[in-house]
Design a protein around this motif. Structure first.
Motif, PDB file in Angstrom:
ATOM      1  N   UNK A  85       0.781  -1.240   0.000  1.00  0.00           N
ATOM      2  CA  UNK A  85       0.000   0.000   0.000  1.00  0.00           C
ATOM      3  C   UNK A  85       0.810   1.285   0.000  1.00  0.00           C
ATOM      4  N   UNK A  86       2.098   1.218   0.311  1.00  0.00           N
ATOM      5  CA  UNK A  86       2.907   2.437   0.288  1.00  0.00           C
ATOM      6  C   UNK A  86       4.257   2.237  -0.393  1.00  0.00           C
ATOM      7  N   UNK A  87       4.648   1.006  -0.617  1.00  0.00           N
ATOM      8  CA  UNK A  87       5.951   0.741  -1.210  1.00  0.00           C
ATOM      9  C   UNK A  87       5.899   1.012  -2.710  1.00  0.00           C
ATOM     10  N   UNK A  88       6.751   1.895  -3.193  1.00  0.00           N
ATOM     11  CA  UNK A  88       6.762   2.230  -4.619  1.00  0.00           C
ATOM     12  C   UNK A  88       7.361   1.094  -5.433  1.00  0.00           C
ATOM     13  N   UNK A  89       7.108   1.127  -6.733  1.00  0.00           N
ATOM     14  CA  UNK A  89       7.703   0.140  -7.640  1.00  0.00           C
ATOM     15  C   UNK A  89       9.219   0.200  -7.577  1.00  0.00           C
ATOM     16  N   UNK A 121       1.833  -8.748   6.253  1.00  0.00           N
ATOM     17  CA  UNK A 121       1.319  -8.153   7.487  1.00  0.00           C
ATOM     18  C   UNK A 121       0.935  -6.687   7.322  1.00  0.00           C
ATOM     19  N   UNK A 122       1.538  -5.990   6.351  1.00  0.00           N
ATOM     20  CA  UNK A 122       1.267  -4.568   6.163  1.00  0.00           C
ATOM     21  C   UNK A 122       0.189  -4.299   5.101  1.00  0.00           C
ATOM     22  N   UNK A 123      -0.383  -5.345   4.516  1.00  0.00           N
ATOM     23  CA  UNK A 123      -1.321  -5.154   3.413  1.00  0.00           C
ATOM     24  C   UNK A 123      -2.595  -4.460   3.882  1.00  0.00           C
ATOM     25  N   UNK A 124      -3.276  -3.843   2.926  1.00  0.00           N
ATOM     26  CA  UNK A 124      -4.612  -3.307   3.188  1.00  0.00           C
ATOM     27  C   UNK A 124      -5.610  -4.430   2.959  1.00  0.00           C
ATOM     28  N   UNK A 125      -6.476  -4.651   3.920  1.00  0.00           N
ATOM     29  CA  UNK A 125      -7.438  -5.739   3.810  1.00  0.00           C
ATOM     30  C   UNK A 125      -8.621  -5.364   2.920  1.00  0.00           C
ATOM     31  N   UNK A 126      -9.023  -4.100   2.980  1.00  0.00           N
ATOM     32  CA  UNK A 126     -10.186  -3.644   2.218  1.00  0.00           C
ATOM     33  C   UNK A 126      -9.865  -2.322   1.530  1.00  0.00           C
ATOM     34  N   UNK A 127     -10.696  -1.953   0.596  1.00  0.00           N
ATOM     35  CA  UNK A 127     -10.502  -0.704  -0.145  1.00  0.00           C
ATOM     36  C   UNK A 127     -10.526   0.482   0.805  1.00  0.00           C
ATOM     37  N   UNK A 128      -9.639   1.421   0.553  1.00  0.00           N
ATOM     38  CA  UNK A 128      -9.557   2.632   1.365  1.00  0.00           C
ATOM     39  C   UNK A 128      -9.409   3.823   0.431  1.00  0.00           C
ATOM     40  N   UNK A 129     -10.120   4.912   0.697  1.00  0.00           N
ATOM     41  CA  UNK A 129      -9.961   6.077  -0.183  1.00  0.00           C
ATOM     42  C   UNK A 129      -8.572   6.684  -0.065  1.00  0.00           C
ATOM     43  N   UNK A 130      -8.146   7.341  -1.134  1.00  0.00           N
ATOM     44  CA  UNK A 130      -6.892   8.086  -1.106  1.00  0.00           C
ATOM     45  C   UNK A 130      -7.173   9.477  -0.561  1.00  0.00           C
ATOM     46  N   UNK A 131      -6.289   9.955   0.306  1.00  0.00           N
ATOM     47  CA  UNK A 131      -6.388  11.314   0.821  1.00  0.00           C
ATOM     48  C   UNK A 131      -5.111  12.050   0.466  1.00  0.00           C
ATOM     49  N   UNK A 132      -5.182  13.355   0.446  1.00  0.00           N
ATOM     50  CA  UNK A 132      -4.000  14.156   0.117  1.00  0.00           C
ATOM     51  C   UNK A 132      -3.358  14.668   1.390  1.00  0.00           C
ATOM     52  N   UNK A 133      -2.055  14.474   1.485  1.00  0.00           N
ATOM     53  CA  UNK A 133      -1.265  15.049   2.567  1.00  0.00           C
ATOM     54  C   UNK A 133      -0.359  16.097   1.934  1.00  0.00           C
ATOM     55  N   UNK A 134      -0.323  17.277   2.516  1.00  0.00           N
ATOM     56  CA  UNK A 134       0.524  18.327   1.930  1.00  0.00           C
ATOM     57  C   UNK A 134       1.199  19.130   3.027  1.00  0.00           C
ATOM     58  N   UNK A 143      -3.304   6.207   1.169  1.00  0.00           N
ATOM     59  CA  UNK A 143      -4.546   5.588   1.612  1.00  0.00           C
ATOM     60  C   UNK A 143      -4.934   6.127   2.987  1.00  0.00           C
ATOM     61  N   UNK A 144      -6.218   6.408   3.153  1.00  0.00           N
ATOM     62  CA  UNK A 144      -6.703   6.914   4.437  1.00  0.00           C
ATOM     63  C   UNK A 144      -6.402   5.933   5.569  1.00  0.00           C
ATOM     64  N   UNK A 145      -6.571   4.642   5.313  1.00  0.00           N
ATOM     65  CA  UNK A 145      -6.292   3.630   6.334  1.00  0.00           C
ATOM     66  C   UNK A 145      -4.815   3.631   6.718  1.00  0.00           C
ATOM     67  N   UNK A 161      -1.669  13.465  19.574  1.00  0.00           N
ATOM     68  CA  UNK A 161      -2.717  13.350  20.580  1.00  0.00           C
ATOM     69  C   UNK A 161      -4.118  13.447  19.977  1.00  0.00           C
ATOM     70  N   UNK A 162      -4.174  13.590  18.672  1.00  0.00           N
ATOM     71  CA  UNK A 162      -5.473  13.693  18.013  1.00  0.00           C
ATOM     72  C   UNK A 162      -6.104  12.331  17.797  1.00  0.00           C
ATOM     73  N   UNK A 163      -7.231  12.348  17.136  1.00  0.00           N
ATOM     74  CA  UNK A 163      -7.932  11.107  16.812  1.00  0.00           C
ATOM     75  C   UNK A 163      -7.262  10.444  15.608  1.00  0.00           C
ATOM     76  N   UNK A 164      -7.102   9.142  15.665  1.00  0.00           N
ATOM     77  CA  UNK A 164      -6.545   8.408  14.527  1.00  0.00           C
ATOM     78  C   UNK A 164      -7.671   8.175  13.521  1.00  0.00           C
ATOM     79  N   UNK A 165      -7.863   9.184  12.660  1.00  0.00           N
ATOM     80  CA  UNK A 165      -9.015   9.168  11.755  1.00  0.00           C
ATOM     81  C   UNK A 165      -8.616   9.145  10.275  1.00  0.00           C
ATOM     82  N   UNK A 166      -7.315   9.119   9.989  1.00  0.00           N
ATOM     83  CA  UNK A 166      -6.882   9.092   8.601  1.00  0.00           C
ATOM     84  C   UNK A 166      -7.041  10.415   7.878  1.00  0.00           C
ATOM     85  N   UNK A 167      -7.197  11.504   8.630  1.00  0.00           N
ATOM     86  CA  UNK A 167      -7.268  12.833   8.011  1.00  0.00           C
ATOM     87  C   UNK A 167      -5.963  13.565   8.299  1.00  0.00           C
TER      88      UNK A 167
END
Length: 201
Positions: A85-89, A121-134, A143-145, A161-167
């Motif tokens: 889910x995050x490892x580039x080619x 062990x690091x795979x995404x089990x289900x579809x997750x939306x893509x979010x932008x981090x800038x 991936x949001x997850x 200390x915030x909520x782990x919400x993928x935002x």
């Protein structure tokens, strides 16, 4: 996320993944565990090394084969959306190259299969939306997850200390900068590959 990785980073992941059991992982196959291998998977690691060193067109065929192999596993492996889910080619190709250099007579498919097993062990089990981090002018999509998992890791280190919400927000960026500073990584404030590598391996 597609980012070029330097050899030091590739080496770090290769060492982390060299819990690679170079034994043949279980395959979907016939009753005797036989299956037909196609294309670049038939080659030996020495062929991959030669193609990489000479930057031959065959090297890009190997890369396409790896991506096709991962895509097929994403489709056919139960409870799997994305094995990498995050490892580039580029990063995966570098890890395979390093392991091929250690085992040049190994079949290419077996080396790739062993690497894939280590990613499980690091795979995404289900579809997750893509979010932008800038941060500043730099933007990446993640991936949001995966971002949620990153926030959990930061929280475990007392850096979030915030909520782990993928935002992605300022608190997440600050936590990432603090993590990067503590780990002597480039302080991007982003969940880039070097940071995720340090965090998850």
């Amino acid at each position: 996320m597609l980012v070029s990785m330097n050899l030091k980073t590739v080496g770090k992941l290769a060492l982390a993944l060299t819990a690679l059991s170079f034994a043949n992982p279980a395959q979907a196959a016939d009753e005797e565990e036989n299956f037909a291998v196609k294309g670049a998977g038939l080659a030996r690691c020495s062929d991959y090394i030669e193609a990489r060193q000479s930057n031959a067109p065959a090297f890009y065929q190997f890369g396409g084969w790896i991506n096709g192999y991962l895509t097929a596993l994403n489709q056919l492996k139960p409870e799997t959306y994305d094995l990498a889910p995050w490892q580039s080619s580029d990063l995966l190709a570098g890890v395979i190259l390093r392991n091929c250099r250690e085992n040049p007579e190994k079949r290419f498919i077996n080396t790739v299969s062993a690497m894939v097993a280590s990613l499980n062990a690091q795979r995404l089990l289900t579809k997750s939306p893509l979010v932008e981090a800038h941060a500043g002018e730099t933007r990446i999509r993640i991936y949001q997850e995966l971002l949620r998992r990153t926030q959990e890791k930061l929280a475990e280190s007392g850096l979030y200390r915030g909520e782990a919400n993928g935002r992605f927000d300022q608190e997440t960026e600050d936590g990432l900068r603090a993590y990067q500073k503590a780990g002597r990584l480039t302080e991007t404030g982003l969940p880039d590959q070097a940071t995720l590598l340090a965090m998850f391996y």
